[in-house]
Design an enzyme around this catalytic site. Structure first.
Site, PDB file in Angstrom:
ATOM      1  CE1 TYR A  79      16.402 -16.218  16.151  1.00  0.00           C
ATOM      2  CE2 TYR A  79      16.342 -14.362  15.923  1.00  0.00           C
ATOM      3  CZ  TYR A  79      16.507 -15.095  15.650  1.00  0.00           C
ATOM      4  OH  TYR A  79      17.401 -14.941  15.100  1.00  0.00           O
ATOM      5  CE  LYS A  81      14.390 -13.938  12.984  1.00  0.00           C
ATOM      6  NZ  LYS A  81      15.685 -14.292  12.173  1.00  0.00           N
ATOM      7  CG  LEU A 110      14.117 -17.177   8.937  1.00  0.00           C
ATOM      8  CD1 LEU A 110      14.288 -17.687  10.068  1.00  0.00           C
ATOM      9  CD2 LEU A 110      14.969 -15.897   9.404  1.00  0.00           C
ATOM     10  CD  GLU A 145      19.358 -19.667   6.349  1.00  0.00           C
ATOM     11  OE1 GLU A 145      18.709 -18.086   6.124  1.00  0.00           O
ATOM     12  OE2 GLU A 145      19.259 -20.471   6.983  1.00  0.00           O
TER      13      GLU A 145
HETATM   14  N1  PDD Z   1      17.899 -12.778  11.359  1.00  0.00           N
HETATM   15  N2  PDD Z   1      18.774 -15.881   7.612  1.00  0.00           N
HETATM   16  C1  PDD Z   1      19.210 -16.149   9.110  1.00  0.00           C
HETATM   17  C2  PDD Z   1      19.453 -17.712   9.194  1.00  0.00           C
HETATM   18  C3  PDD Z   1      18.459 -14.960   9.774  1.00  0.00           C
HETATM   19  O1  PDD Z   1      19.264 -14.972  11.488  1.00  0.00           O
HETATM   20  C4  PDD Z   1      17.748 -13.665   9.359  1.00  0.00           C
HETATM   21  C5  PDD Z   1      18.011 -12.923  10.198  1.00  0.00           C
HETATM   22  C6  PDD Z   1      17.573 -13.733   7.943  1.00  0.00           C
HETATM   23  C7  PDD Z   1      17.147 -12.552   7.744  1.00  0.00           C
HETATM   24  O2  PDD Z   1      15.058 -12.173   7.339  1.00  0.00           O
HETATM   25  P1  PDD Z   1      14.887 -11.421   8.119  1.00  0.00           P
HETATM   26  O3  PDD Z   1      14.940 -10.586   6.599  1.00  0.00           O
HETATM   27  O4  PDD Z   1      13.805 -11.568   7.751  1.00  0.00           O
HETATM   28  O5  PDD Z   1      15.782 -10.471   8.924  1.00  0.00           O
HETATM   29  C8  PDD Z   1      17.975 -15.318   6.947  1.00  0.00           C
HETATM   30  C9  PDD Z   1      17.886 -11.322  12.230  1.00  0.00           C
HETATM   31  C10 PDD Z   1      17.545 -10.315  11.992  1.00  0.00           C
HETATM   32  C11 PDD Z   1      18.913 -11.880  13.467  1.00  0.00           C
HETATM   33  O6  PDD Z   1      18.440 -12.775  14.318  1.00  0.00           O
HETATM   34  O7  PDD Z   1      19.026 -10.599  14.342  1.00  0.00           O
END
Ligand code: PDD
Length: 284
Positions: free
Chosen positions: A31, A146, A203, A179
């Protein structure tokens, strides 16, 4: 809310998939979450590139070209009310008889997109910061994908909620920061921004990249390197980034106040730069 399912735009209540979908049965899919500001899509090609890497990692063909994705996404944004939205884009390996191995011959993937109103953090959250807890990173070794199979992240986030906090910060092997359960984490020490390196254990956040680009462009000292758990607790500031949270300050970790217990100078600087960047790029 209008959503997109397998080539058709329709009201969410009418969007239905089979119970044999491999996303439902196995969590077999990937996703993206993409912010939209004033109907401008934020870093679309970067999000589509990360989607491609996730698809490649699970050996699933990309069902659309970049131009086709761009059309679908613009159409969906146009069909939904809010000016600021966040898009959820989800692809699974499709519908097949239950067998762990890939369907043979391959079936069509299931493609689903929906749009939510994007509510960025309130002025109060920005002013006060958030609290977080730490927990061992007990996920698998492909956290760079992801993947829609998010059970470990769900359980880790719930730990934070149960503790009255906003996020769980993960520590791998009792040694170093990876993270947050749904965010990336930066440490600030003596004016230097420390970022864990992108590898298979985290991620690669789109917001993480933007923050590092802003640091570079504005002469903010920064290092991309392994960050030890001792450095996390000894930080002057801790920052959280994600597409929906943008940049937030973490002011308490477990029982310890971080710095002064208030959002610090680096947070203010990076948050302001991020807002300026958004205005320039998105509202031009
Ligand atoms: N999540 N690490 C993890 C495990 C995440 O699920 C996310 C983002 C990030 C940050 O990535 P980005 O800056 O591209 O949003 C880091 C999204 C927002 C979610 O699952 O809703």
């Amino acid at each position: 809310m209008t959503v997109y399912l397998n080539g058709i735009f329709l009201p969410i209540a009418e969007a239905k998939i089979s119970v044999l979908d491999r996303g439902f049965i196995f969590g077999d899919g990937v996703y993206e979450v993409i912010p939209v500001y004033s109907r401008h899509i934020f870093r679309l090609s970067e999000h589509l590139q990360r989607l491609q890497r996730s698809l490649d990692s699970i050996q699933l063909g990309n069902p659309s070209t970049e131009a086709e994705w761009t059309n679908i996404i613009h159409e969906l944004v146009g069909r939904n009310e809010p000016e600021d939205q966040y898009l959820y884009l989800h692809i699974t390996r499709g519908v097949a008889k239950r067998d762990h191995a890939f369907p043979c011959p391959a079936v069509s993937p299931t493609v689903f997109l929906m749009s939510y109103p994007l509510n960025t953090p309130s002025p109060m959250l920005l002013q006060n910061g958030i609290s977080a807890i730490t927990a061992p990173d007990n996920r698998w070794l492909r956290c760079d994908i992801k993947a829609i199979s998010l059970l470990p992240n769900v359980l880790l986030r719930q730990m934070a909620i149960d503790a009255g906090c906003a996020e769980t910060i993960m520590i791998r092997d009792n040694e170093f920061l990876t993270e947050g359960s749904s965010s990336n984490i930066f440490v600030v020490k003596n004016g230097v921004l420390l970022a864990p390196p992108k590898n298979n254990l985290m991620l690669p956040g789109i917001t993480y990249d933007v923050v590092l680009e802003l640091a570079l462009a504005n002469g903010i000292p920064h290092q991309i390197r392994k960050v030890l758990v001792s450095e996390v607790f000894d930080a002057d500031e801790l920052l959280l980034t994600s597409s929906t949270k943008e940049v937030l300050a973490i002011v308490q970790l477990d029982d310890k106040l971080i710095g002064t217990g208030k959002p610090g100078e680096m947070f203010t600087k990076l948050h302001n730069l991020y807002q300026k960047f958004k205005q320039e790029i998105m509202r031009a």
